[in-house]
Structures are given as structure tokens and as C-alpha cells.
Design a protein around this motif. Structure first.
Motif, short mmCIF file in Angstrom:
data_model
loop_
_atom_site.label_atom_id
_atom_site.label_comp_id
_atom_site.label_asym_id
_atom_site.label_seq_id
_atom_site.Cartn_x
_atom_site.Cartn_y
_atom_site.Cartn_z
N ALA A 68 0.83 -1.21 0.00
CA ALA A 68 0.00 0.00 0.00
C ALA A 68 0.86 1.25 0.00
O ALA A 68 0.59 2.23 -0.72
N LYS A 69 1.94 1.23 0.79
CA LYS A 69 2.83 2.39 0.89
C LYS A 69 3.56 2.63 -0.42
O LYS A 69 3.69 3.77 -0.88
N VAL A 70 4.05 1.54 -1.02
CA VAL A 70 4.82 1.66 -2.27
C VAL A 70 3.93 2.15 -3.42
O VAL A 70 4.32 3.02 -4.19
N MET A 71 2.72 1.61 -3.51
CA MET A 71 1.87 1.92 -4.65
C MET A 71 1.09 3.23 -4.50
O MET A 71 0.85 3.92 -5.49
N PHE A 72 0.73 3.57 -3.26
CA PHE A 72 -0.14 4.74 -3.08
C PHE A 72 0.46 5.83 -2.20
O PHE A 72 -0.15 6.89 -2.04
N GLY A 73 1.64 5.59 -1.63
CA GLY A 73 2.27 6.61 -0.80
C GLY A 73 1.41 6.98 0.39
O GLY A 73 0.95 6.11 1.13
N LYS A 125 -1.49 8.39 0.17
CA LYS A 125 -2.91 8.39 -0.20
C LYS A 125 -3.63 7.20 0.44
O LYS A 125 -3.02 6.19 0.76
N GLU A 126 -4.92 7.31 0.59
CA GLU A 126 -5.74 6.23 1.12
C GLU A 126 -5.75 5.06 0.13
O GLU A 126 -6.06 5.23 -1.05
N ALA A 127 -5.39 3.85 0.61
CA ALA A 127 -5.33 2.69 -0.27
C ALA A 127 -6.71 2.06 -0.49
O ALA A 127 -6.99 1.52 -1.57
N MET A 128 -7.56 2.15 0.52
CA MET A 128 -8.89 1.53 0.42
C MET A 128 -9.67 2.10 -0.76
O MET A 128 -9.67 3.31 -1.01
N VAL A 136 -6.35 -3.79 3.89
CA VAL A 136 -4.90 -3.65 4.02
C VAL A 136 -4.49 -4.41 5.27
O VAL A 136 -5.02 -4.17 6.35
N TYR A 137 -3.56 -5.36 5.12
CA TYR A 137 -3.17 -6.19 6.25
C TYR A 137 -1.71 -5.96 6.66
O TYR A 137 -0.88 -5.53 5.85
N GLU A 138 -1.44 -6.23 7.90
CA GLU A 138 -0.09 -6.10 8.45
C GLU A 138 0.85 -7.05 7.72
O GLU A 138 0.52 -8.20 7.44
N ASP A 139 2.06 -6.56 7.40
CA ASP A 139 3.04 -7.40 6.72
C ASP A 139 3.28 -8.68 7.52
O ASP A 139 3.43 -8.65 8.74
N LEU A 140 3.33 -9.80 6.82
CA LEU A 140 3.55 -11.08 7.49
C LEU A 140 5.02 -11.24 7.86
O LEU A 140 5.91 -10.83 7.10
N PRO A 141 5.31 -11.85 9.01
CA PRO A 141 6.70 -12.02 9.44
C PRO A 141 7.45 -13.02 8.56
O PRO A 141 6.83 -13.77 7.79
N GLN A 142 8.77 -13.04 8.71
CA GLN A 142 9.58 -13.92 7.88
C GLN A 142 9.33 -15.40 8.15
O GLN A 142 9.43 -16.22 7.25
N ASN A 143 9.04 -15.75 9.41
CA ASN A 143 8.90 -17.17 9.73
C ASN A 143 7.44 -17.63 9.62
O ASN A 143 6.85 -18.17 10.56
#
Length: 225
Positions: free
Chosen positions: A153-158, A160-163, A180-187
Motif C-alpha cells: 500500500a505504501k509503495v503503490m499509493f504513498g 494516499k488512502e489505499a482503500m 490492508v493487512y499487516e506485513d507477514l513475518p519472515q517465519n
């Protein structure tokens, strides 16, 4: 007194430089190895525990015998999901068909982004207990909906509201951001997934997928469950 101890210790270090260096390096290496091993063990024992009911989530696997050799794979046939839905629905809280994850081109306005994503049944957000910052677990109810990670969302819309923003997947599938969901952890098994689009849309996206559905192809193991 503490100052005296420090002075004596320093003098001993200077007087026995070689042995002191060996001892210090040995201690540092030992601590570093212990820390790395500890982090690795913690990463392993907490794998997929990000998901609320991780110990009750299973992926359907398939065994095949070819020339006497048995192999196990994650690929399953299209009708398998329908079979579970029709005859075993009461045995499961969620049944989620899925494509394989892969890179796709997402277009937002005139901008194109290479994002790693997957197509899943609408119950996926709740099955994996995704932490939705915007939207809810019903976010994939509409076939032309998509949920994206916070980073995407941050990369594509900066700022701006992504929804409710419109996206096009691979220059052919039109979708709207409904979560918009929280980034999933590495493990986690789903590590790196930056968008989840709907299985209903995927089913109509390619002719070979449409035929796998219509012809009830049990020998086409191109899907996941």
C-alpha cells in the motif's frame, strides 16, 4: 574499590596481551554463536505461530507413485476442493482453494509494480487470522476485490488512502482494494505475500483453469488447498 579492580584488570590485560586476546576473542565468538543458535531455534519453534490457530491449519498434500517411486507434493486437482466442500464441509471451519504464489504486475493508474501475490478463497483472511489494518474478514467477498500488505500500500499509493483504489492485475484483471493487512513475518509459510486476490476471479482468468473446473479434471494438479 571498583576503580582499583578495573585498574588491576587492565594491567593484567596489558601484561598478558596474547592470552588476554585469545580469551576475549574466544568469549566473543562463543557468545555470538550462542546468540545466533538461540535466534535460529526461536525462529523454528515459533514458525507459523503468527496465525491464531496455527496448530489446526493443514495443507492438503498428495502422494503419487510413478515407476514404483512415491513422491509427495502440494499440488492438488481442482475437484478436490469441491469434494471437500460438498461432502465434508461440516468437518472443517474453513476450506480454502489457492493458486500458487508468484510475481504479478499490479497497475495503479499509470504506475506498474511487480508484486508477489496469490489468489485464494474468500475465507483466507480469517483462516490465517490476518491482522487487517483496514477492512475486515469479509474483504474478499466480492470476486473483484483484493487485499494488500501495508508495504505494498505504501509503495503503490504513498500517503494516499489505499482503500477503494482500483488496480489491474497482469493487465487483464480489474480489482478494488478492500483491505490492508499487516506485513507477514519472515517465519511464516505465507512470508512475502503482498496481495491476495479472489479465487472466484482466478477461476475465470485463464482458459485452462476454466476447463479444469468444467471438465472436473482430477489429473491436473496445478492448485493448492
Amino acid at each position: 574499590m571498583v576503580k582499583n579492580f578495573l585498574v588491576v584488570a587492565w594491567r593484567n590485560l596489558i601484561r598478558n596481551r596474547t592470552s588476554s586476546l585469545i580469551n576475549i576473542v574466544g568469549l566473543a565468538v562463543g557468545l555470538a554463536v550462542a546468540i545466533v543458535l538461540g535466534l535460529w531455534v526461536w525462529d523454528e519453534v515459533t514458525f507459523d505461530q503468527y496465525h491464531k490457530h496455527y496448530d489446526r491449519i493443514a495443507q492438503v498434500m498428495q502422494q503419487q507413485t510413478t515407476s514404483g517411486q512415491i513422491s509427495t507434493q502440494s499440488g492438488i486437482s481442482f475437484p478436490m476442493g469441491r469434494e471437500l466442500q460438498t461432502n465434508y464441509r461440516s468437518d472443517f471451519t474453513h476450506i480454502v482453494m489457492s493458486s500458487y504464489a508468484g510475481s504479478h504486475i499490479l497497475t495503479a493508474g499509470n504506475e506498474h509494480f511487480d508484486r508477489f501475490g496469490v489468489f485464494m478463497d474468500k475465507e483466507a483472511p480469517e483462516l490465517f487470522s490476518l491482522k487487517l489494518k483496514e477492512g475486515n474478514y469479509a474483504a474478499l467477498s466480492d470476486p473483484h476485490s483484493v487485499i494488500i500488505s501495508q508495504t505494498a500500500a505504501k509503495v503503490m499509493f504513498g500517503d494516499k488512502e489505499a482503500m477503494h483504489q482500483l488496480l489491474r492485475i497482469d493487465n487483464k484483471l480489474d480489482v478494488q482494494v478492500t483491505g490492508v493487512y499487516e506485513d507477514l513475518p519472515q517465519n511464516t509459510t505465507l512470508c512475502g505475500i503482498q496481495f491476495i486476490a479472489t479465487w472466484d476471479l482466478y477461476k475465470t482468468s485463464e482458459q485452462w483453469i476454466i476447463m479444469a473446473d468444467r471438465q472436473n479434471q482430477w489429473d491436473n494438479n496445478s492448485f493448492q488447498l
